[in-house]
Scaffold this active site. Structure first.
Site, PDB file in Angstrom:
ATOM      1  N   ASP A   1       3.020  -9.675  12.638  1.00  0.00           N
ATOM      2  CA  ASP A   1       2.292  -8.965  13.684  1.00  0.00           C
ATOM      3  C   ASP A   1       0.794  -9.226  13.664  1.00  0.00           C
ATOM      4  O   ASP A   1       0.113  -8.953  14.652  1.00  0.00           O
ATOM      5  CB  ASP A   1       2.523  -7.458  13.548  1.00  0.00           C
ATOM      6  CG  ASP A   1       3.911  -7.025  13.989  1.00  0.00           C
ATOM      7  OD1 ASP A   1       4.725  -7.898  14.335  1.00  0.00           O
ATOM      8  OD2 ASP A   1       4.187  -5.807  13.977  1.00  0.00           O
TER       9      ASP A   1
ATOM     10  N   ILE B   1       9.104   1.068  22.618  1.00  0.00           N
ATOM     11  CA  ILE B   1       9.051   2.252  21.752  1.00  0.00           C
ATOM     12  C   ILE B   1       9.153   3.528  22.577  1.00  0.00           C
ATOM     13  O   ILE B   1       9.891   4.452  22.233  1.00  0.00           O
ATOM     14  CB  ILE B   1       7.768   2.244  20.907  1.00  0.00           C
ATOM     15  CG1 ILE B   1       7.784   1.056  19.938  1.00  0.00           C
ATOM     16  CG2 ILE B   1       7.603   3.550  20.143  1.00  0.00           C
ATOM     17  CD1 ILE B   1       6.475   0.846  19.189  1.00  0.00           C
TER      18      ILE B   1
ATOM     19  N   GLU C   1       3.346   5.515  32.868  1.00  0.00           N
ATOM     20  CA  GLU C   1       3.077   4.099  32.620  1.00  0.00           C
ATOM     21  C   GLU C   1       1.954   3.605  33.525  1.00  0.00           C
ATOM     22  O   GLU C   1       1.960   3.850  34.734  1.00  0.00           O
ATOM     23  CB  GLU C   1       4.343   3.275  32.864  1.00  0.00           C
ATOM     24  CG  GLU C   1       4.163   1.772  32.878  1.00  0.00           C
ATOM     25  CD  GLU C   1       3.523   1.205  31.615  1.00  0.00           C
ATOM     26  OE1 GLU C   1       2.579   0.401  31.743  1.00  0.00           O
ATOM     27  OE2 GLU C   1       3.953   1.590  30.509  1.00  0.00           O
TER      28      GLU C   1
ATOM     29  N   THR D   1       6.397  -1.023   8.061  1.00  0.00           N
ATOM     30  CA  THR D   1       6.647  -0.115   9.182  1.00  0.00           C
ATOM     31  C   THR D   1       8.114  -0.135   9.580  1.00  0.00           C
ATOM     32  O   THR D   1       8.722   0.909   9.811  1.00  0.00           O
ATOM     33  CB  THR D   1       5.764  -0.509  10.384  1.00  0.00           C
ATOM     34  OG1 THR D   1       4.393  -0.309  10.048  1.00  0.00           O
ATOM     35  CG2 THR D   1       6.114   0.327  11.610  1.00  0.00           C
TER      36      THR D   1
ATOM     37  N   LYS E   1       0.812  -1.220   0.000  1.00  0.00           N
ATOM     38  CA  LYS E   1       0.000   0.000   0.000  1.00  0.00           C
ATOM     39  C   LYS E   1       0.846   1.270   0.000  1.00  0.00           C
ATOM     40  O   LYS E   1       0.383   2.324  -0.435  1.00  0.00           O
ATOM     41  CB  LYS E   1      -0.937   0.008   1.211  1.00  0.00           C
ATOM     42  CG  LYS E   1      -0.226   0.125   2.546  1.00  0.00           C
ATOM     43  CD  LYS E   1      -1.212   0.182   3.708  1.00  0.00           C
ATOM     44  CE  LYS E   1      -0.469   0.327   5.033  1.00  0.00           C
ATOM     45  NZ  LYS E   1      -1.386   0.420   6.176  1.00  0.00           N
TER      46      LYS E   1
ATOM     47  N   THR F   1       0.424  -8.048   6.766  1.00  0.00           N
ATOM     48  CA  THR F   1       0.141  -6.609   6.784  1.00  0.00           C
ATOM     49  C   THR F   1       0.615  -5.892   8.041  1.00  0.00           C
ATOM     50  O   THR F   1       0.427  -4.683   8.173  1.00  0.00           O
ATOM     51  CB  THR F   1      -1.366  -6.378   6.597  1.00  0.00           C
ATOM     52  OG1 THR F   1      -2.088  -7.268   7.454  1.00  0.00           O
ATOM     53  CG2 THR F   1      -1.781  -6.649   5.161  1.00  0.00           C
TER      54      THR F   1
ATOM     55  N   GLU G   1      12.785   3.931  23.936  1.00  0.00           N
ATOM     56  CA  GLU G   1      13.766   4.225  22.888  1.00  0.00           C
ATOM     57  C   GLU G   1      13.630   5.652  22.382  1.00  0.00           C
ATOM     58  O   GLU G   1      14.612   6.407  22.325  1.00  0.00           O
ATOM     59  CB  GLU G   1      13.605   3.242  21.730  1.00  0.00           C
ATOM     60  CG  GLU G   1      14.096   1.833  22.038  1.00  0.00           C
ATOM     61  CD  GLU G   1      14.054   0.906  20.840  1.00  0.00           C
ATOM     62  OE1 GLU G   1      14.511  -0.240  20.976  1.00  0.00           O
ATOM     63  OE2 GLU G   1      13.572   1.325  19.766  1.00  0.00           O
TER      64      GLU G   1
ATOM     65  N   MET H   1       5.432  -8.967  18.681  1.00  0.00           N
ATOM     66  CA  MET H   1       5.441  -8.144  17.462  1.00  0.00           C
ATOM     67  C   MET H   1       6.871  -7.695  17.197  1.00  0.00           C
ATOM     68  O   MET H   1       7.263  -6.557  17.477  1.00  0.00           O
ATOM     69  CB  MET H   1       4.493  -6.963  17.615  1.00  0.00           C
ATOM     70  CG  MET H   1       3.029  -7.368  17.584  1.00  0.00           C
ATOM     71  SD  MET H   1       1.938  -5.929  17.681  1.00  0.00           S
ATOM     72  CE  MET H   1       0.345  -6.688  17.326  1.00  0.00           C
TER      73      MET H   1
ATOM     74  N   HIS I   1      39.518 -12.596  24.716  1.00  0.00           N
ATOM     75  CA  HIS I   1      39.813 -11.613  25.762  1.00  0.00           C
ATOM     76  C   HIS I   1      40.636 -10.480  25.154  1.00  0.00           C
ATOM     77  O   HIS I   1      41.541 -10.730  24.371  1.00  0.00           O
ATOM     78  CB  HIS I   1      40.607 -12.273  26.889  1.00  0.00           C
ATOM     79  CG  HIS I   1      41.078 -11.307  27.928  1.00  0.00           C
ATOM     80  ND1 HIS I   1      40.239 -10.798  28.908  1.00  0.00           N
ATOM     81  CD2 HIS I   1      42.291 -10.723  28.131  1.00  0.00           C
ATOM     82  CE1 HIS I   1      40.918  -9.959  29.671  1.00  0.00           C
ATOM     83  NE2 HIS I   1      42.169  -9.903  29.221  1.00  0.00           N
TER      84      HIS I   1
END
Length: 466
Positions: free
Chosen positions: A313, A184, A203, A40, A33, A143, A187, A319, A445
């Site tokens: 998703d 999300i 939250e 995304t 589309k 989708t 970040e 997801m 190391h």
């Protein structure tokens, strides 16, 4: 137009499914589309957010850490327009790469909104309302997902933004209020905090990163607070007044109580994502959805309607782009009679804050709830030589192993570069490794992954460096 396979959506799950199917000899088409491929993730998610996380982390490092290493630089200046161009350039390179791969594998691409008319028939409605109908033996729904929305609060992508708008703000807000302390929210909150914004995270639950290991969640919150983020936990946003120059955000306790009003310049709504099935015509053709609006599939990704499949998703599970990728490849192989398979017990999850957070397998809370006896091995980066000289001593590695068999059940990291380091743990779990297997594997190391070995040794209470 007749195909063996039509994939609706070209995000990570969709385009990998299409490419693997083409490799296996299926005549394949994709329907997208957007004007560009990648879904995304590549366009408005994983890729642009990581570009901004990387750039903002370097910006902060130049301003606060270089001098500790004997590097003298002037105070860094932010050119936000140039940083956004850097981000967009990275996105463009990635989506062009997908375009090249689809063409290389002789996959036909159709642009527009797809609607499944019946098993084997997909209608594509392009620009100007022009439609065409494609035929296929199999149809894959890939989708993806869309942003979840707060009831009564309209996202305008200017002052009240989703992750999409938060990736393209024209200026650094003085105060960014983030609704949701998930991946999300943390970040993107980190990006704008580093670039100069005051950041407050609201939250509904009593801690950040719901669903992750409790000890990791608590440590992550402490470190983010130390960096300057503020948290209002067990709280909910009930309204946003947009009438003035600044937003007035009404916040009250999750269980109800006195309302507090906080002013902000931008509000980021990051309360999760929901499956994207709008306009596909699934109900009309009888495809079953579950109670959360996800497409119901069996172990082979088949819906209840023959010839229609779904991945990513839009079905149950985390997801995550890489989960969708593996499902896409597995499904393509299933369609040609091979044994496509995804091990859902070995799917990593990464949060690209600083320090990064990466987990795979079970948390302590999950093992306790299931009544599984386990041993814990933990090692802090304050005791890791490379971390010390790199000034990256925040965090730890934690390994959970079955008390009887020593098989690794979960690995949790919070540290610099955790997103890359988790790969060792994922491979170990994929091959059914014990903690002793990791402990007896030679690690170079000095490196950060030595902490993984030490944590594995700590399961048997024989860590050397602590």
């Amino acid at each position: 137009m007749a195909y063996d396979l039509i994939v609706i959506g070209t995000g990570p799950g969709g385009y990998l499914c299409a490419i693997r199917a083409a490799q296996l000899g299926l005549k394949t088409a994709v329907v997208e589309k957007r004007a560009t491929f990648g879904g995304t993730c590549l366009n408005i998610g994983c890729i642009p957010s990581k570009a901004l996380l990387h750039a903002s982390e370097l910006f902060e490092e130049a301003g606060h850490t270089f001098d500790k290493m004997g590097i003298g630089v002037s105070v860094p200046k932010l050119d936000l327009k140039a940083m956004m161009a850097f981000k967009d350039q990275g996105v463009d390179g990635n989506v062009r790469g997908v375009d090249f791969l689809l063409k290389k594998n002789k996959i036909d691409a159709f642009y527009g909104n797809a609607r499944i008319l019946a098993p084997g028939k997909v209608e594509v409605k392009g620009e100007g309302g022009k439609t065409q109908t494609l035929d296929a033996k199999s149809i894959v729904i890939a989708t993806g997902s869309d942003v979840a929305r707060l009831k009564g609060i309209e996202i305008d992508e200017k002052r009240i933004v989703s992750s999409t708008g938060a990736l393209s703000l024209p200026q650094v807000p003085k105060h960014l209020l983030v609704v949701g302390a998930g991946v999300i929210g943390l970040e993107l909150g980190s990006v704008w905090r580093r670039l100069g914004a005051q950041v407050t995270v609201v939250e509904f639950l009593d801690g950040v990163l719901p669903g992750m290991d409790g000890e990791v969640r608590r440590q992550a919150q402490r470190l983010l607070e130390k960096q300057g983020m503020a948290f209002k936990l067990s709280s909910k946003v009930t309204a946003i007044d947009t009438s003035g120059k600044r937003l007035k955000v009404a916040i009250e306790p999750a269980k109800g109580g006195a309302v507090e009003t906080i002013e902000a310049d931008v509000v980021l709504v990051a309360i999760g994502r929901v499956p994207y099935t709008e306009g596909l015509g699934l109900r009309e053709i009888g495809v079953k959805l579950d109670e959360r609006g996800r497409v119901a599939v069996d172990h082979y990704y088949a819906t209840n309607v023959p010839g229609i499949w779904a991945i990513g998703d839009v079905i149950a599970g985390p997801m995550l782009a890489h989960k969708a990728e593996d499902e896409g490849v597995a499904l393509a192989e299933i369609l040609v009679g091979q044994a496509g398979h995804v091990n859902y017990d070995a799917i990593p999850n990464v949060v690209y804050t600083y320090p990064e957070i990466a987990t795979v397998g079970k948390s302590e809370e999950e093992l306790k709830a299931a009544g599984v006896a386990y041993n814990v091995g933990k090692f802090p980066f304050t005791a890791n030589g490379r971390a010390k000289v790199n000034l990256t001593t925040d965090g730890f590695v934690k390994i959970l192993a079955d008390a009887k068999t020593d098989r690794v059940l979960g690995v949790h990291l919070i540290c610099a570069d955790a997103g890359n380091m988790i790969a060792e743990a994922v491979i170990a779990m994929e091959f059914g490794a014990s903690a002793e297997d990791i402990a007896r594997t030679c690690h170079a190391h000095p490196t950060l992954p030595e902490a993984v070995k030490e944590a594995a040794m700590a399961v048997a209470k024989r860590a050397i460096h602590m």
